[in-house]
Every structure is written in C-alpha cells, then in structure tokens.
Scaffold this motif. Structure first.
Motif, PDB file in Angstrom:
ATOM      1  N   THR A   2      -0.056  -1.425   6.090  1.00  0.00           N
ATOM      2  CA  THR A   2       1.189  -0.732   6.392  1.00  0.00           C
ATOM      3  C   THR A   2       2.223  -1.730   6.886  1.00  0.00           C
ATOM      4  O   THR A   2       1.881  -2.767   7.434  1.00  0.00           O
ATOM      5  N   ARG A  20       3.519   2.720   0.791  1.00  0.00           N
ATOM      6  CA  ARG A  20       2.357   2.456  -0.059  1.00  0.00           C
ATOM      7  C   ARG A  20       1.065   2.777   0.684  1.00  0.00           C
ATOM      8  O   ARG A  20       0.858   2.347   1.812  1.00  0.00           O
ATOM      9  N   ILE A  21       0.177   3.532   0.017  1.00  0.00           N
ATOM     10  CA  ILE A  21      -1.156   3.815   0.511  1.00  0.00           C
ATOM     11  C   ILE A  21      -2.144   3.228  -0.477  1.00  0.00           C
ATOM     12  O   ILE A  21      -2.105   3.542  -1.673  1.00  0.00           O
ATOM     13  N   THR A  22      -3.024   2.357  -0.011  1.00  0.00           N
ATOM     14  CA  THR A  22      -4.013   1.716  -0.873  1.00  0.00           C
ATOM     15  C   THR A  22      -5.401   2.210  -0.510  1.00  0.00           C
ATOM     16  O   THR A  22      -5.800   2.170   0.658  1.00  0.00           O
ATOM     17  N   SER A  23      -6.122   2.692  -1.517  1.00  0.00           N
ATOM     18  CA  SER A  23      -7.500   3.139  -1.322  1.00  0.00           C
ATOM     19  C   SER A  23      -8.331   2.559  -2.462  1.00  0.00           C
ATOM     20  O   SER A  23      -8.272   3.047  -3.595  1.00  0.00           O
ATOM     21  N   THR A  25      -8.921   0.565  -5.437  1.00  0.00           N
ATOM     22  CA  THR A  25      -7.998   0.056  -6.458  1.00  0.00           C
ATOM     23  C   THR A  25      -6.843   1.013  -6.712  1.00  0.00           C
ATOM     24  O   THR A  25      -5.970   0.720  -7.531  1.00  0.00           O
ATOM     25  N   ASP A  26      -6.834   2.144  -6.023  1.00  0.00           N
ATOM     26  CA  ASP A  26      -5.788   3.148  -6.225  1.00  0.00           C
ATOM     27  C   ASP A  26      -4.661   2.973  -5.212  1.00  0.00           C
ATOM     28  O   ASP A  26      -4.895   2.715  -4.036  1.00  0.00           O
ATOM     29  N   THR A  27      -3.435   3.120  -5.689  1.00  0.00           N
ATOM     30  CA  THR A  27      -2.275   3.093  -4.796  1.00  0.00           C
ATOM     31  C   THR A  27      -1.446   4.352  -5.014  1.00  0.00           C
ATOM     32  O   THR A  27      -1.254   4.796  -6.147  1.00  0.00           O
ATOM     33  N   THR A  28      -0.969   4.916  -3.924  1.00  0.00           N
ATOM     34  CA  THR A  28      -0.126   6.103  -3.988  1.00  0.00           C
ATOM     35  C   THR A  28       1.039   5.922  -3.026  1.00  0.00           C
ATOM     36  O   THR A  28       1.054   5.002  -2.206  1.00  0.00           O
ATOM     37  N   ASN A 181      -0.006  -7.573  -1.364  1.00  0.00           N
ATOM     38  CA  ASN A 181       0.101  -6.580  -2.432  1.00  0.00           C
ATOM     39  C   ASN A 181      -0.109  -5.157  -1.938  1.00  0.00           C
ATOM     40  O   ASN A 181      -0.180  -4.226  -2.743  1.00  0.00           O
ATOM     41  N   ASP A 182      -0.221  -4.955  -0.618  1.00  0.00           N
ATOM     42  CA  ASP A 182      -0.448  -3.603  -0.115  1.00  0.00           C
ATOM     43  C   ASP A 182       0.718  -3.087   0.723  1.00  0.00           C
ATOM     44  O   ASP A 182       0.576  -2.125   1.469  1.00  0.00           O
ATOM     45  N   ASP A 184       4.866  -2.152  -0.064  1.00  0.00           N
ATOM     46  CA  ASP A 184       5.823  -2.115  -1.165  1.00  0.00           C
ATOM     47  C   ASP A 184       6.785  -0.943  -1.011  1.00  0.00           C
ATOM     48  O   ASP A 184       6.630  -0.099  -0.138  1.00  0.00           O
TER      49      ASP A 184
END
Length: 251
Positions: A2, A20-23, A25-28, A181-182, A184
């Motif tokens: 964050t 950005r939320i990273t879980s 390999t998924d980002t939302t 990269n987490d 954005d």
C-alpha cells in the motif's frame, strides 16, 4: 502493498492513497480511503494491512457512528476506531495466525471535529495505540514508505502550502510506483482546509498525470547533468593511476 500518505501544513491537510490490491498474481482496484463528513465533523481514514481486517474495522466504526456515537474531538474518534481494531483482533487474530497470516493494520486518521482548535493527524497502530503528528513531523506514510520519503524530507515543512504538499505528495507516490510493482494508479486524493469542515475527494487516473511523471523524469535527468563534477576528479585520477599501474604490470 500500500501507499498512503497524509500531510499536515498550517493551511490544512492533504492525503493520497493508492488503490492497488495484490493477491498472489491477481491485482484489483479497491478504495483504501474512508470519509465521514457531516456538520462540524470531517474525518478521513486510510489503512495499510490485511484487507479483511480493514473492512471489518471500518464497518464496525461506521455502525458505531450510525447508531449515534458522537465525538467532539478527533482523538476521541481515533480512540473509538482503535477499540474496533482491538475488537477485530480479539475475533480474528488467532484464526488468521493459524492460517499463516499476521494480524496487521496500520491506520492514518485525519480531519477536524467541532471542538478541535485545528485540523489533526494521527497514526494508529494495530495494537490500538496512537501518536499525533505535529510540526516536527508534517507527514506520515504507511505501507511502502521507503522510496517516497526523500523528496518529502527535502521539500516539505509545516509552512508549505497545500498545493506544494499535493505536488510533493504526488511525486513521492510516483517515486514509489516506479520502485515497486504493487503500488499504482488510480490514486484517491483528500484535501481539507483548516476550520472549513468540508473534505474534498478527487480520483486521478494514470492518464491524468502521465505528463507530470514524464516532466519529472526529464527534470531529474537535467538536474543530474547540472551537478558540478570537479569534486569527482581526485577519485577518477586515482582510478586512472591504478589503471596505468595495472597495464604496466600486465606488460
């Protein structure tokens, strides 16, 4: 990870939160900023940590307010939110840790309530304790804080304008975005003028600020070229002498 930043200057408060939320390999994209605004009551909450802990604490706090809880000073609202974080900890910490997750939530709370003499900014820890930001520390970052701090340390103080704070805050976010990269776009921005009791929210997409990112990169390169080089001469003279000596040995 964050990136949430809040800045307190004499004129007011500026806050920036990435989405950005990273879980795995998924980002939302999910909002990390909660605003509660009513008469003589302006408060915003930003969090870094487990999303499930954040959502539950926010819901409990919102329910508390909807059921009639009132706070005349911001620190009292911070205490109330801290109590909700402790409540979530009592309910979820053990099962989360059994599943391999650390109970983790760091929170920035800012704003002004009716009996506050000025706007306030607090940093709340997962244990429910807090510190207030004062003139000696005009900003706080939670989440990925490393890359974005230097520009703020060099450019901002409590005498800065809100425009300067937002400008520096965006460049701080952009430095962090370029380093990881987490973190954005989009970013959510909060602006609050002292004693106004009116919070403004605005969302910036990547396309809105690409030209600023490009300009900043160009200006950094130009500044690097303008730095004098005479101070480097002794080091390079020693390097060349070492090189000449090695070449003679090789012969």
């Amino acid at each position: 990870m964050t990136y949430c930043l809040a800045i307190k200057v004499r004129e007011g408060l500026v806050a920036i939160a990435d989405t950005r939320i990273t879980s795995g390999t998924d980002t939302t994209v999910k909002k990390k900023l909660y605003v509660d605004q009513k008469e003589k009551h302006s408060i915003f909450i930003m969090t870094s940590g487990l999303r499930s802990v954040r959502d539950k604490a926010i819901i409990y706090f919102r329910e508390l307010v909807e059921e009639g809880a009132e706070f005349n000073k911001l620190y009292k609202a911070v205490n109330a939110f801290g109590q909700q974080v402790r409540r979530v900890s009592e309910e979820d910490k053990v099962p989360l840790e059994k599943a391999g997750f650390k109970f983790n939530l760091t929170t920035i709370i800012g704003g002004q309530l009716k009996d506050d003499e000025e706007h306030k900014l607090f940093l709340l820890y997962a244990e429910g304790n807090w510190v207030e930001l004062d003139q000696g520390s005009p900003f706080v970052i939670i989440g990925n804080s490393g890359p974005g701090k230097p520009i703020l340390n060099r450019t901002l103080n409590d005498q800065s304008s809100m425009r300067e704070a937002l400008k520096g805050g965006f460049l701080s976010f952009d430095s962090t975005r370029m380093s990881t990269n987490d973190v954005d776009f989009p970013i959510d921005v909060v602006l609050y003028n002292k004693d106004s009791f009116a919070i403004t929210e605005y969302r910036y997409e990547k396309k809105d600020l690409e030209h600023i990112t490009a300009q900043w990169a160009d200006e950094l390169k130009a500044a690097l070229h303008r730095i004098p080089e005479d101070w480097m001469e002794p080091a390079f003279e020693k390097l060349n002498a070492t090189k000449d000596c090695q070449e003679k040995i090789d012969l």
